[in-house]
Design a protein around this motif. Sequence first.
Motif, mmCIF file in Angstrom:
data_model
loop_
_atom_site.group_PDB
_atom_site.id
_atom_site.type_symbol
_atom_site.label_atom_id
_atom_site.label_comp_id
_atom_site.label_asym_id
_atom_site.label_seq_id
_atom_site.Cartn_x
_atom_site.Cartn_y
_atom_site.Cartn_z
ATOM 1 N N ILE A 1 0.862 -1.181 0.000
ATOM 2 C CA ILE A 1 0.000 0.000 0.000
ATOM 3 C C ILE A 1 0.895 1.226 0.000
ATOM 4 C CG2 ILE A 1 -1.623 1.364 1.384
ATOM 5 C CD1 ILE A 1 -2.933 -1.280 2.214
ATOM 6 N N LEU A 2 0.635 2.113 -0.934
ATOM 7 C CA LEU A 2 1.340 3.394 -1.007
ATOM 8 C C LEU A 2 0.384 4.474 -0.509
ATOM 9 C CD1 LEU A 2 3.743 5.203 -1.940
ATOM 10 C CD2 LEU A 2 2.585 5.343 -4.165
ATOM 11 N N ALA A 3 0.744 5.107 0.592
ATOM 12 C CA ALA A 3 -0.057 6.203 1.150
ATOM 13 C C ALA A 3 0.609 7.526 0.776
ATOM 14 C CB ALA A 3 -0.154 6.070 2.661
ATOM 15 N N VAL A 4 -0.188 8.450 0.273
ATOM 16 C CA VAL A 4 0.338 9.744 -0.178
ATOM 17 C C VAL A 4 -0.411 10.871 0.532
ATOM 18 C CG1 VAL A 4 0.791 11.247 -2.156
ATOM 19 C CG2 VAL A 4 0.876 8.753 -2.443
ATOM 20 N N TRP A 5 0.325 11.690 1.256
ATOM 21 C CA TRP A 5 -0.219 12.859 1.958
ATOM 22 C C TRP A 5 0.218 14.096 1.168
ATOM 23 C CZ3 TRP A 5 2.593 14.991 6.845
ATOM 24 C CH2 TRP A 5 1.948 16.161 7.299
ATOM 25 N N THR A 6 -0.722 14.735 0.489
ATOM 26 C CA THR A 6 -0.395 15.869 -0.378
ATOM 27 C C THR A 6 -0.591 17.175 0.373
ATOM 28 O OG1 THR A 6 -0.980 14.626 -2.361
ATOM 29 C CG2 THR A 6 -0.920 17.025 -2.556
ATOM 30 N N ILE A 7 0.446 17.999 0.369
ATOM 31 C CA ILE A 7 0.441 19.272 1.087
ATOM 32 C C ILE A 7 -0.132 20.362 0.190
ATOM 33 C CG2 ILE A 7 1.892 20.903 2.356
ATOM 34 C CD1 ILE A 7 1.692 17.959 3.469
ATOM 35 N N ALA A 8 -0.965 21.219 0.778
ATOM 36 C CA ALA A 8 -1.642 22.264 -0.006
ATOM 37 C C ALA A 8 -0.747 23.472 -0.268
ATOM 38 C CB ALA A 8 -2.920 22.704 0.713
ATOM 39 N N ASP A 9 0.113 23.823 0.680
ATOM 40 C CA ASP A 9 0.839 25.091 0.571
ATOM 41 C C ASP A 9 2.326 24.926 0.245
ATOM 42 O OD1 ASP A 9 1.532 24.037 2.998
ATOM 43 O OD2 ASP A 9 0.962 25.784 4.196
ATOM 44 N N THR A 10 2.727 23.733 -0.218
ATOM 45 C CA THR A 10 4.083 23.540 -0.736
ATOM 46 C C THR A 10 3.971 22.718 -2.022
ATOM 47 O OG1 THR A 10 4.681 21.389 0.237
ATOM 48 C CG2 THR A 10 4.898 23.338 1.669
ATOM 49 N N ALA A 11 5.092 22.483 -2.664
ATOM 50 C CA ALA A 11 5.106 21.685 -3.900
ATOM 51 C C ALA A 11 5.306 20.203 -3.621
ATOM 52 C CB ALA A 11 6.220 22.193 -4.814
ATOM 53 N N ASN A 12 5.185 19.803 -2.352
ATOM 54 C CA ASN A 12 5.560 18.441 -1.982
ATOM 55 C C ASN A 12 4.416 17.598 -1.433
ATOM 56 O OD1 ASN A 12 8.197 18.826 -2.781
ATOM 57 N ND2 ASN A 12 8.892 19.440 -0.751
ATOM 58 N N ALA A 13 4.708 16.311 -1.319
ATOM 59 C CA ALA A 13 3.826 15.338 -0.683
ATOM 60 C C ALA A 13 4.712 14.375 0.087
ATOM 61 C CB ALA A 13 2.998 14.589 -1.726
ATOM 62 N N PHE A 14 4.110 13.604 0.988
ATOM 63 C CA PHE A 14 4.820 12.590 1.756
ATOM 64 C C PHE A 14 4.375 11.221 1.272
ATOM 65 C CE2 PHE A 14 4.683 16.439 4.170
ATOM 66 C CZ PHE A 14 5.953 16.540 4.718
ATOM 67 N N TYR A 15 5.332 10.316 1.093
ATOM 68 C CA TYR A 15 5.069 8.989 0.538
ATOM 69 C C TYR A 15 5.474 7.930 1.561
ATOM 70 C CZ TYR A 15 4.686 11.555 -3.837
ATOM 71 O OH TYR A 15 4.276 12.439 -4.820
ATOM 72 N N GLN A 16 4.566 7.002 1.829
ATOM 73 C CA GLN A 16 4.858 5.917 2.768
ATOM 74 C C GLN A 16 4.422 4.585 2.163
ATOM 75 O OE1 GLN A 16 5.841 6.181 6.605
ATOM 76 N NE2 GLN A 16 6.992 7.616 5.327
ATOM 77 N N CYS A 17 5.334 3.616 2.158
ATOM 78 C CA CYS A 17 5.048 2.283 1.648
ATOM 79 C C CYS A 17 4.870 1.309 2.802
ATOM 80 C CB CYS A 17 6.198 1.795 0.763
ATOM 81 S SG CYS A 17 6.214 2.533 -0.880
ATOM 82 N N SER A 18 3.797 0.533 2.757
ATOM 83 C CA SER A 18 3.540 -0.489 3.764
ATOM 84 C C SER A 18 3.365 -1.833 3.088
ATOM 85 C CB SER A 18 2.283 -0.152 4.556
ATOM 86 O OG SER A 18 2.410 1.080 5.244
ATOM 87 N N ASP A 19 4.004 -2.845 3.646
ATOM 88 C CA ASP A 19 3.841 -4.221 3.169
ATOM 89 C C ASP A 19 2.678 -4.844 3.923
ATOM 90 O OD1 ASP A 19 6.520 -4.927 1.502
ATOM 91 O OD2 ASP A 19 6.947 -3.505 3.109
ATOM 92 N N VAL A 20 1.777 -5.499 3.175
ATOM 93 C CA VAL A 20 0.595 -6.115 3.790
ATOM 94 C C VAL A 20 0.406 -7.517 3.228
ATOM 95 C CG1 VAL A 20 -0.551 -3.892 4.212
ATOM 96 C CG2 VAL A 20 -0.972 -5.109 2.067
ATOM 97 N N ARG A 21 -0.323 -8.334 3.979
ATOM 98 C CA ARG A 21 -0.644 -9.686 3.537
ATOM 99 C C ARG A 21 -2.119 -9.952 3.786
ATOM 100 N NH1 ARG A 21 2.442 -13.811 2.260
ATOM 101 N NH2 ARG A 21 4.301 -12.933 3.191
ATOM 102 N N PHE A 22 -2.793 -10.487 2.776
ATOM 103 C CA PHE A 22 -4.219 -10.795 2.889
ATOM 104 C C PHE A 22 -4.396 -12.288 3.095
ATOM 105 C CE2 PHE A 22 -4.074 -6.811 0.602
ATOM 106 C CZ PHE A 22 -5.142 -6.086 1.138
#
Length: 198
Positions: A177-198
């Motif tokens: 799962i790739l989670a992306v937190w997009t910032i409104a007042d900068t040109a950046n976002a934060f990216y976090q990768c999580s390994d999961v098993r179903f």
Amino acid sequence: MMRARKFSLAGIAVGALSLTVATSVPMAYGHGYTNAPISRAKHCANGTVQNCGQIQWEPQSTEGPKGFPNGGPADGTLCSAGLAQFDQLNDQRGGAWPATQLVSGQNYTFRWRLTAAHSTTDFKYYITKPGWNQNARLTRSALELTPFLTVPMNGARPANDVAHTGRVPARTGRHMILAVWTIADTANAFYQCSDVRF
């Protein structure tokens, strides 16, 4: 006496400048990580995964250009947000990353810990496709590029502890799962990768 005073004042000025630089540097770093499901960055910070390099001291720092999936970090560098100093996060390690157990098609509460909140556009969650190549670095072609969960913020500043509940897609086996937190007042976002098993 006058000469000694000049040196003393110069020393104070240099010291003040050094303090200003030292205290302003951390503001350039990122400010959040996912702890449910636990991200690779947080596993490194917790010490449950070794040989992580610099990310073990700053799991909140995977900050890169926003605009994913049309923009953002290059394929193969998504987990490190395109930052070379965190490249260990992109290594699949032969499937050795710890994986959070999820139930296919069920509701799950995704959690972030924000060490510094920003005005936010949204949080988005992406998952790998069935049959994705688990041995290759994460790329756009391995992901469903329509997020399975989007939480709009419309410029609001989130709390330090953030929770989003949503239904995970139907899957079997190991995924990311790739989670992306997009910032409104900068040109950046934060990216976090999580390994999961179903």
